[in-house]
Motif scaffolding. Structure first.
Motif, PDB file in Angstrom:
ATOM      1  N   ARG A  72       1.541  -3.977  12.538  1.00  0.00           N
ATOM      2  CA  ARG A  72       2.684  -3.074  12.400  1.00  0.00           C
ATOM      3  C   ARG A  72       3.651  -3.229  13.573  1.00  0.00           C
ATOM      4  O   ARG A  72       4.869  -3.308  13.377  1.00  0.00           O
ATOM      5  N   VAL A  83       2.921  -5.877   3.116  1.00  0.00           N
ATOM      6  CA  VAL A  83       3.402  -4.516   3.353  1.00  0.00           C
ATOM      7  C   VAL A  83       3.311  -3.807   2.018  1.00  0.00           C
ATOM      8  O   VAL A  83       3.990  -4.176   1.061  1.00  0.00           O
ATOM      9  N   SER A  92       0.673  -1.740   6.299  1.00  0.00           N
ATOM     10  CA  SER A  92       0.687  -3.197   6.403  1.00  0.00           C
ATOM     11  C   SER A  92      -0.705  -3.678   6.740  1.00  0.00           C
ATOM     12  O   SER A  92      -1.522  -2.934   7.276  1.00  0.00           O
TER      13      SER A  92
END
Length: 688
Positions: A489, A668, A683
Motif C-alpha cells: 500500500r 487492488v 491491495s
C-alpha cells in the motif's frame, strides 16, 4: 533493423551435409529438393562416403568442396553434429539449417549441447535455424531446403509443425493462396520466431505471415514484432488452457488463464488469432484483397430463403450485424427485382436468378453502393448455373453463359469499389466462382467460413477490442523487499494511488490512539493474511471507538494476528467497486486485468485483459468494453462515476507493476470509483 538473415533465404551457395540416396533418410529428400534450383546457385552434396548421390558427385566433407559454402543444411546423426557445424563455419558458412535432432527436446544434457552450439554459431557471426527442424524454403529466391514442395504465393509460414504446413498447402490451393517462404522453427536455439517474423515483415515477396507456435519463448517480443509488421499476421496456437491459473494466490492470478494472455497479446498487437488450420486459411483468404470494412453491417444476398436465414445467423454469430436496409435502398431493389423478392435484408431474389442471372450483379452493385452497408455476403446457389457437376446450367446452356457474364460484372463492380464482398456457394469450384476468385473475391463452400472471413475484414467489435500496439516495458525500479499489505500500500501510495487514512496497530492502546487522529466510521483489517475477507479478517462500518474496540477483541481472539490496520471507512453509497491487477506471465511478461471487483470478482468474472503497462486511454477502452460498463454511467437513479479517474488509477497500478518484475501478482481490490474520484480500499502483492 533486426538480424541479417539474407544468407538464410538467398545464399550464394548451398551444401547439404548428410545427402543420401536412401529414401528413408531426410538427407535424401532435402538433397532432391535442393537440386531443383541448381541453376540459381551452386548446390553441393556432402556424404562422408563420397561417391555420387542422386546422380551428382558427392564430397566426403565440406572442406573437400574446395570453395566457400554460404549456407549448410546439416542432416547427420546427433553424435556428429558439432563437428559438422564446426566444419561449416570453417568453410565460411554464414547460415546453417540444422535438421539434426537430439538436443533441448531430450533434456538438460541436450539443452546444454544446444546452447554451446548456438553460442559458437553466433560467435562466428553466422545464423542457425533449428536444431530439430524440418528445413526452410523461399519461393522468391528458388531456395528449396525442405522435404516438400510448396506452391508459390504471398504467405510466409513460420511453423513448429511440418505436417501442418502440408495441410495448409491443400487448404490454400482452392483460394489461390501459396507460400513465399516456409520455415520449420525447430528448437529456436539461435534464430527465433521473432527474428523470422521481423525478417518476413521486411520481405517484399511476403504479403501475409502465418504462424503456428506451441511455445513463444519471448511472447512479448513476438507481440511487439507483430505489431510493427505492417502486414497481416495470423496465429494458430495450442495449449491455451487454464492450467497456469491453478496455483495463483490472488483473484487476478486465479482469473488469468493462458488463453486470456494470448488473446490479449494478439488483440494489442493486431494479430488475428485462429483455432484451426481451416480458420487460418479463411482469414488469409479474406486478407488477400487487403480490403477493410468501415463497420460491421453486412447485407446478405441469396436466391433461396433458407440460405439467407442460415447466412444471417452465421454473420451474427461471427459478431457482425445484419441490419434492415433503409427505405431508399429497398425502393431501388424493388424496382430492379420482381414482386416476390425480399428486399429488407437478407435480400432474397426468390428465384429471379434462374430467370435472369444478371439480377445477381445488379443487386450486388446496389448493396455495395448502399451507405448503410459495410460488406456484402452472397450465399447459396450462385455458381450452380454454370457448374458441370450437377448445376442447372450443366456447364453449357444460355443460363450458364448468363451466370458467367454476371460473375464478370460482379468482379468489375467489386474492383471499382472498396467494400469487402465474400461469396458462399454450393459450387465453389464452378467456372463462375473461379471468375470471382480470380478477381480477388473470397469464395467458400461453408457459410460459417464466409462469415468468419467478413469478420476478419471488420473493425473491432468493442472499444476493448481495438488494436493499440504494445507499450514498451519501463526500466525496473528498486525492487520491493516486502509484499505485505502495508508495504504494498505504501509503495502504491508513493506511485500516486490514493488510499483512505490508515494506521498499523498492535494492541488496544494504539487502537484508541488512532481514534483521536481521525474519526469513524472505521475499517479493521487483520494483517499478514492474503485473503482477509475470506478468513473473517475484515470488519466494516465500525461507527466509533466502542465498536472498533469490540471488533478488535473478537477478531484478535479468533485470529491472533500480530498486527492490524485501522482505516477510515470510505463512503460506498455512490461508488462502483473495480478490481485492477497485474499477473507476471512467464512468456508475455506483465498482463493487466481490470473488471468489476469486490467480493464478487471471481463469481462475476466481468474482466478484460491487456499487456501492461496500460495507458489511461487504453484503460478507458477496457472499462467501456466490460459487460457491466453501463453501471459506470449510472443506472436506476445512481450517479455516474469518474471513469477517467478510474482509468488513470489503472495506468498508475499497471505502470508500477511493470516496473517491478519481482512481483508475480499484484491487485487492488476493491478500487472504489465514485463520482468525485477513486480510492484504493485494499491491495495485495505476491513476490516471485
Amino acid at each position: 533493423m533486426g538480424r541479417d538473415l539474407s544468407a538464410l533465404f538467398d545464399p550464394v551457395s548451398v551444401a547439404v551435409v548428410g545427402a543420401s540416396d536412401d529414401p528413408a533418410k531426410y538427407g535424401h529428400a532435402i538433397a532432391a529438393q535442393a537440386l531443383r534450383a541448381n541453376g540459381r546457385r551452386p548446390v553441393h552434396l556432402v556424404n562422408r562416403r563420397g561417391g555420387t548421390v542422386l546422380g551428382h558427385t558427392a564430397a566426403a566433407g565440406l572442406s573437400a568442396i574446395g570453395e566457400p559454402v554460404d549456407l549448410a543444411v546439416i542432416s547427420v546423426p546427433a553424435a556428429g553434429f558439432e563437428d559438422a557445424v564446426e566444419e561449416a563455419l570453417h568453410c565460411g558458412a554464414r547460415a546453417i539449417v540444422a535438421i539434426t535432432a537430439g538436443f533441448a527436446e531430450t533434456g538438460d544434457a541436450g539443452r546444454a549441447r544446444q546452447r554451446a552450439v548456438a553460442e559458437r554459431v553466433r560467435a562466428a557471426g553466422a545464423v542457425m535455424v533449428g536444431p530439430n527442424c524440418l528445413g526452410i524454403a523461399d519461393n522468391t529466391t528458388d531456395l528449396f531446403l525442405a522435404s516438400d514442395t510448396f506452391d508459390p504465393g504471398g504467405v510466409a509460414l513460420l511453423s513448429q509443425s511440418g505436417n501442418l504446413a502440408l495441410e495448409l498447402q491443400l487448404r490454400f490451393r482452392p483460394h489461390g493462396l501459396g507460400f513465399s517462404r516456409f520455415v520449420s522453427l525447430g528448437n529456436q536455439a539461435d534464430v527465433t520466431l521473432v527474428d523470422l517474423l521481423a525478417d518476413c515483415a521486411r520481405h517484399e515477396g511476403t504479403r501475409a505471415i502465418a504462424v503456428y507456435a506451441e511455445d513463444f519463448a519471448d511472447g512479448r517480443a513476438f507481440a511487439e514484432a507483430a505489431a510493427d509488421a505492417g502486414k497481416p499476421v495470423v496465429l494458430l496456437t495450442g495449449g491455451r488452457g487454464d492450467a497456469s491459473a491453478r496455483s495463483a494466490q490472488s483473484h487476478t492470478g486465479a482469473l488469468t488463464t493462458s488463453a486470456d494472455v494470448v488473446t490479449a497479446a494478439c488483440r494489442d498487437a493486431g494479430v488475428e488469432l485462429v483455432a484451426t488450420p481451416r480458420e487460418l486459411t479463411v482469414v488469409l483468404a479474406a486478407s488477400q484483397g487487403a480490403r477493410r470494412a468501415a463497420g460491421r453491417r453486412v447485407a446478405v444476398l441469396t436466391d433461396g430463403g433458407g440460405h439467407g436465414v442460415v447466412a444471417a445467423d452465421a454473420v451474427e454469430a461471427a459478431g457482425l450485424t445484419v441490419p434492415e436496409l433503409r427505405r431508399p435502398t429497398q425502393d431501388h431493389l424493388r424496382r430492379a427485382l420482381w414482386e416476390q423478392s425480399a428486399v429488407a435484408n437478407p435480400v432474397d431474389l426468390a428465384g429471379m436468378g434462374e430467370q435472369n442471372p444478371g439480377s445477381y450483379a445488379d443487386t450486388v452493385s446496389a448493396l455495395l453502393a448502399a451507405e448503410e452497408v459495410d460488406a456484402v455476403l452472397m450465399t447459396g446457389y450462385f455458381g450452380g448455373y454454370a457448374a458441370a457437376d450437377g448445376g442447372l446450367g450443366g456447364g453449357g446452356t444460355a443460363l450458364a453463359d448468363g451466370e458467367q457474364e454476371a460473375a464478370r460484372l460482379i468482379a468489375a463492380r467489386h474492383q471499382a469499389g472498396a467494400k469487402p464482398l465474400v461469396v458462399q456457394s454450393m459450387y465453389p469450384g464452378s467456372p463462375s466462382c473461379r471468375t470471382l476468385a480470380a478477381a480477388g473475391i473470397p469464395v467458400f463452400g461453408a457459410t460459417e467460413d464466409a462469415a468468419r472471413a467478413l469478420a476478419a475484414t471488420a473493425p473491432a467489435a468493442s472499444p476493448a477490442a481495438v488494436h493499440t500496439g504494445v507499450t514498451p516495458l519501463p526500466h525496473p525500479d528498486a525492487p520491493l523487499r516486502e509484499a505485505g499489505y502495508l508495504p504494498t500500500r505504501r509503495a502504491l501510495e508513493a506511485a500516486g494511488l490514493a488510499f483512505p487514512a490508515a494506521r498499523e496497530i498492535h494492541g488496544e492502546a494504539e487502537l484508541l490512539a488512532v481514534t483521536e487522529e481521525f474519526g469513524g466510521p472505521y475499517v479493521l483489517k487483520a494483517l499478514h493474511l492474503l485473503h482477509k475477507s475470506d478468513a473473517g479478517g475484515v470488519a466494516l462500518g465500525l461507527a466509533g471507538p466502542g465498536e472498533l474496540r469490540a471488533a478488535f477483541r473478537e477478531m484478535h481472539a479468533r485470529l491472533g494476528a500480530s498486527s492490524y490496520s485501522v482505516e477510515a471507512m470510505a463512503d460506498l453509497s455512490d461508488g462502483i467497486e473495480l478490481i485492477v491487477g497485474v499477473h507476471q506471465d512467464p512468456r508475455f511478461g506483465p498482463v493487466a486485468m481490470v473488471g468489476l471487483g469486490g467480493v464478487l470478482a471471481e463469481a462475476l468474472r466481468d474482466v478484460a485483459f491487456a499487456l501492461a503497462p496500460v495507458s489511461a486511454e487504453r484503460a478507458l477502452r477496457l472499462l467501456r468494453g466490460l459487460r457491466t460498463a453501463a453501471l459506470l454511467d449510472g443506472v436506476r437513479g445512481r450517479p455516474a462515476v469518474d471513469v477517467s479517474a478510474a482509468a488513470a488509477a489503472v495506468e498508475t497500478i499497471t505502470a508500477f507493476a511493470a516496473a517491478h518484475p519481482e512481483i508475480a501478482e499484484i491487485e487492488v481490490n476493491p478500487l472504489l470509483v465514485r463520482p468525485d474520484g477513486v480510492l484504493a480500499l485494499d491491495s495485495r502483492a505476491v513476490l516471485a
